[in-house]
Design a protein around this motif. Structure first.
Motif, mmCIF file in Angstrom:
data_model
loop_
_atom_site.group_PDB
_atom_site.id
_atom_site.type_symbol
_atom_site.label_atom_id
_atom_site.label_comp_id
_atom_site.label_asym_id
_atom_site.label_seq_id
_atom_site.Cartn_x
_atom_site.Cartn_y
_atom_site.Cartn_z
ATOM 1 N N UNK A 147 43.991 35.865 36.624
ATOM 2 C CA UNK A 147 42.609 35.421 36.831
ATOM 3 C C UNK A 147 41.690 36.642 36.902
ATOM 4 N N UNK A 148 40.489 36.515 36.353
ATOM 5 C CA UNK A 148 39.477 37.564 36.433
ATOM 6 C C UNK A 148 38.274 37.031 37.213
ATOM 7 N N UNK A 149 37.378 37.925 37.559
ATOM 8 C CA UNK A 149 36.161 37.517 38.271
ATOM 9 C C UNK A 149 35.356 36.528 37.433
ATOM 10 N N UNK A 150 35.420 36.651 36.116
ATOM 11 C CA UNK A 150 34.695 35.726 35.237
ATOM 12 C C UNK A 150 35.241 34.302 35.310
ATOM 13 N N UNK A 151 36.470 34.137 35.808
ATOM 14 C CA UNK A 151 37.093 32.817 35.912
ATOM 15 C C UNK A 151 36.744 32.077 37.202
ATOM 16 N N UNK A 152 36.105 32.746 38.138
ATOM 17 C CA UNK A 152 35.922 32.175 39.480
ATOM 18 C C UNK A 152 35.176 30.842 39.484
ATOM 19 N N UNK A 153 34.155 30.692 38.668
ATOM 20 C CA UNK A 153 33.418 29.424 38.637
ATOM 21 C C UNK A 153 34.309 28.276 38.172
ATOM 22 N N UNK A 200 33.593 32.362 47.293
ATOM 23 C CA UNK A 200 34.751 32.771 48.115
ATOM 24 C C UNK A 200 35.856 33.355 47.224
ATOM 25 N N UNK A 201 36.120 32.710 46.098
ATOM 26 C CA UNK A 201 37.132 33.229 45.171
ATOM 27 C C UNK A 201 36.743 34.612 44.666
ATOM 28 N N UNK A 202 35.488 34.770 44.297
ATOM 29 C CA UNK A 202 35.011 36.048 43.756
ATOM 30 C C UNK A 202 35.177 37.155 44.800
ATOM 31 N N UNK A 203 34.775 36.869 46.041
ATOM 32 C CA UNK A 203 34.895 37.860 47.120
ATOM 33 C C UNK A 203 36.352 38.237 47.358
ATOM 34 N N UNK A 204 37.226 37.236 47.444
ATOM 35 C CA UNK A 204 38.653 37.511 47.688
ATOM 36 C C UNK A 204 39.257 38.318 46.548
ATOM 37 N N UNK A 205 38.906 37.964 45.323
ATOM 38 C CA UNK A 205 39.458 38.657 44.167
ATOM 39 C C UNK A 205 39.004 40.110 44.141
ATOM 40 N N UNK A 206 37.737 40.350 44.417
ATOM 41 C CA UNK A 206 37.194 41.702 44.333
ATOM 42 C C UNK A 206 37.639 42.587 45.490
ATOM 43 N N UNK A 207 37.893 42.020 46.652
ATOM 44 C CA UNK A 207 38.319 42.830 47.795
ATOM 45 C C UNK A 207 39.826 42.774 48.015
#
Length: 180
Positions: free
Chosen positions: A11-17, A51-58
């Motif tokens: 999964x990438x940040x672009x997939x979060x939505x 929330x997904x974006x934050x978790x993925x990036x950190x």
């Protein structure tokens, strides 16, 4: 999927939505009648995506997020796994934290493909066992995991949603063949 090729990838940040939409719609589909309907109706795709974006990036690299993507159909499923959490202690075992599909993808092999890849990666990483938690009343999911070689091991955990008890049961699968 209608014969489309299925690609399992990180999964990438672009997939979060899209992942948030899959998770929310997955909850609303799978947990209807098990979780209070007002709670399900109130789930927010945009907030979940953030929330997904934050978790993925950190993230610290311990949690692996996979997505299933069908040719011509976009994302159809999501799975997350990592170290087994026994309270606040991480063990040497693995845990499937989540596996959700677009409701229209259920029964088309997407969940099986995601689970197979998660199990393969956890086994390759040397984890001896993989655990997961499933709502006690979610008989469809329980049958799915049982067909994949998981078995309820007697572990139970109280879980409450909007004041309603929806207990979870733990399933386990041995990943490494015993040495002998």
């Amino acid at each position: 999927m209608n014969g489309d090729r299925l690609d399992i990838r990180a999964m990438t940040a672009d997939d979060c939505d899209r992942v948030a939409e899959i998770r929310v719609r997955g909850w609303q589909h799978a947990y209807r009648g098990l979780v209070p309907q007002p709670y399900l109706d109130g789930l927010d795709v945009a907030a979940d995506a953030e929330r997904h974006r934050e978790r993925l990036l950190r993230g610290d690299g311990r949690v692996v997020n996979l997505v299933a993507e069908a040719d011509g159909g976009g994302l159809t499923g999501w799975a997350a796994f990592g170290p087994y959490r026994d309270g606040d202690v991480l063990t040497g075992d693995a845990e499937l934290y989540a596996l959700y599909l677009r409701p229209e993808s259920v029964g088309h092999g997407v969940g099986r493909a995601l689970l197979t890849e998660a199990v393969r990666r956890c086994s390759a990483a040397g984890h001896a066992r993989m655990y997961l938690w499933v709502l006690e009343g979610n008989t469809r999911a329980r049958r799915f995991y049982e067909r994949a070689g998981f078995a309820a091991d007697g572990g139970e955990e109280p879980f409450e949603v909007d004041g309603v008890a929806v207990p979870e049961v733990r399933y386990a699968k041995d990943l490494l063949a015993p040495r002998g």
